[in-house]
Design an enzyme around this catalytic site. Sequence first.
Site, PDB file in Angstrom:
ATOM      1  N   GLU A 101       0.835  -1.209   0.000  1.00  0.00           N
ATOM      2  CA  GLU A 101       0.000   0.000   0.000  1.00  0.00           C
ATOM      3  C   GLU A 101       0.870   1.260   0.000  1.00  0.00           C
ATOM      4  OE1 GLU A 101      -2.679   2.151   3.412  1.00  0.00           O
ATOM      5  OE2 GLU A 101      -2.761  -0.028   3.325  1.00  0.00           O
ATOM      6  N   HIS A 106       8.936  -0.965   4.388  1.00  0.00           N
ATOM      7  CA  HIS A 106       8.596  -1.152   5.791  1.00  0.00           C
ATOM      8  C   HIS A 106       8.490  -2.635   6.056  1.00  0.00           C
ATOM      9  CE1 HIS A 106       4.947  -0.590   3.382  1.00  0.00           C
ATOM     10  NE2 HIS A 106       4.347  -1.462   4.190  1.00  0.00           N
TER      11      HIS A 106
HETATM   12  P1  AMP Z   1       1.520  -2.410   3.197  1.00  0.00           P
HETATM   13  O1  AMP Z   1       0.311  -3.029   2.597  1.00  0.00           O
HETATM   14  O2  AMP Z   1       2.559  -3.432   3.600  1.00  0.00           O
HETATM   15  O3  AMP Z   1       2.105  -1.318   2.331  1.00  0.00           O
HETATM   16  O4  AMP Z   1       1.049  -1.777   4.557  1.00  0.00           O
HETATM   17  C1  AMP Z   1       1.023  -0.412   4.843  1.00  0.00           C
HETATM   18  C2  AMP Z   1       0.630  -0.268   6.283  1.00  0.00           C
HETATM   19  O5  AMP Z   1       0.778   1.084   6.647  1.00  0.00           O
HETATM   20  C3  AMP Z   1      -0.816  -0.665   6.603  1.00  0.00           C
HETATM   21  O6  AMP Z   1      -0.803  -1.701   7.587  1.00  0.00           O
HETATM   22  C4  AMP Z   1      -1.437   0.622   7.132  1.00  0.00           C
HETATM   23  O7  AMP Z   1      -2.352   0.415   8.174  1.00  0.00           O
HETATM   24  C5  AMP Z   1      -0.214   1.391   7.579  1.00  0.00           C
HETATM   25  N1  AMP Z   1      -0.360   2.845   7.610  1.00  0.00           N
HETATM   26  C6  AMP Z   1      -0.862   3.642   6.629  1.00  0.00           C
HETATM   27  N2  AMP Z   1      -0.808   4.927   7.003  1.00  0.00           N
HETATM   28  C7  AMP Z   1      -0.262   4.945   8.237  1.00  0.00           C
HETATM   29  C8  AMP Z   1       0.054   5.971   9.165  1.00  0.00           C
HETATM   30  N3  AMP Z   1      -0.187   7.273   8.892  1.00  0.00           N
HETATM   31  N4  AMP Z   1       0.614   5.642  10.351  1.00  0.00           N
HETATM   32  C9  AMP Z   1       0.842   4.340  10.640  1.00  0.00           C
HETATM   33  N5  AMP Z   1       0.577   3.322   9.807  1.00  0.00           N
HETATM   34  C10 AMP Z   1       0.023   3.614   8.620  1.00  0.00           C
END
Ligand code: AMP
Length: 122
Positions: A101, A106
Amino acid sequence: MPYSYDDQNIFAKILRGEIPNDTVLETEHSLAFRDIRPQAPVHVLVIPKGPYVTYDHFAQEASDAEIVDFNRAVGTVCKMEGVEAGGFRLISNAGEAGVQEVPHLHVHILAGRPLGRMLARA
Ligand code: AMP
């Protein structure tokens, strides 16, 4: 194809201090903070401060100092959160098939409940 980093992604904004985060750990080259939509009682994200899109990008192009710092940060967060006792999962999603996402590297550290099998069929 070279990796292309979008500096408008939400984690870049967190690193620039433009939006808040719930910090767990900050080191010279890395930041760990709680996921805003936690999937488990422990759900911490660890990111490098440098502009890397995915784990393979980081592993190929980051400096040794960044790579050591990032891995030590993961270890420190695991210790701080006490995840070794009950077990945990470390995930890094990349690109389309990985359903990434946020296009800034990360790793997710998930713990505190049974996490099920590694993959669900889509
Ligand atoms: P991914 O699908 O591995 O890219 O996951 C992205 C993650 O970032 C998801 O678990 C979201 O809940 C998290 N996320 C998105 N925006 C934020 C934010 N502002 N602070 C903390 N986590 C976030």
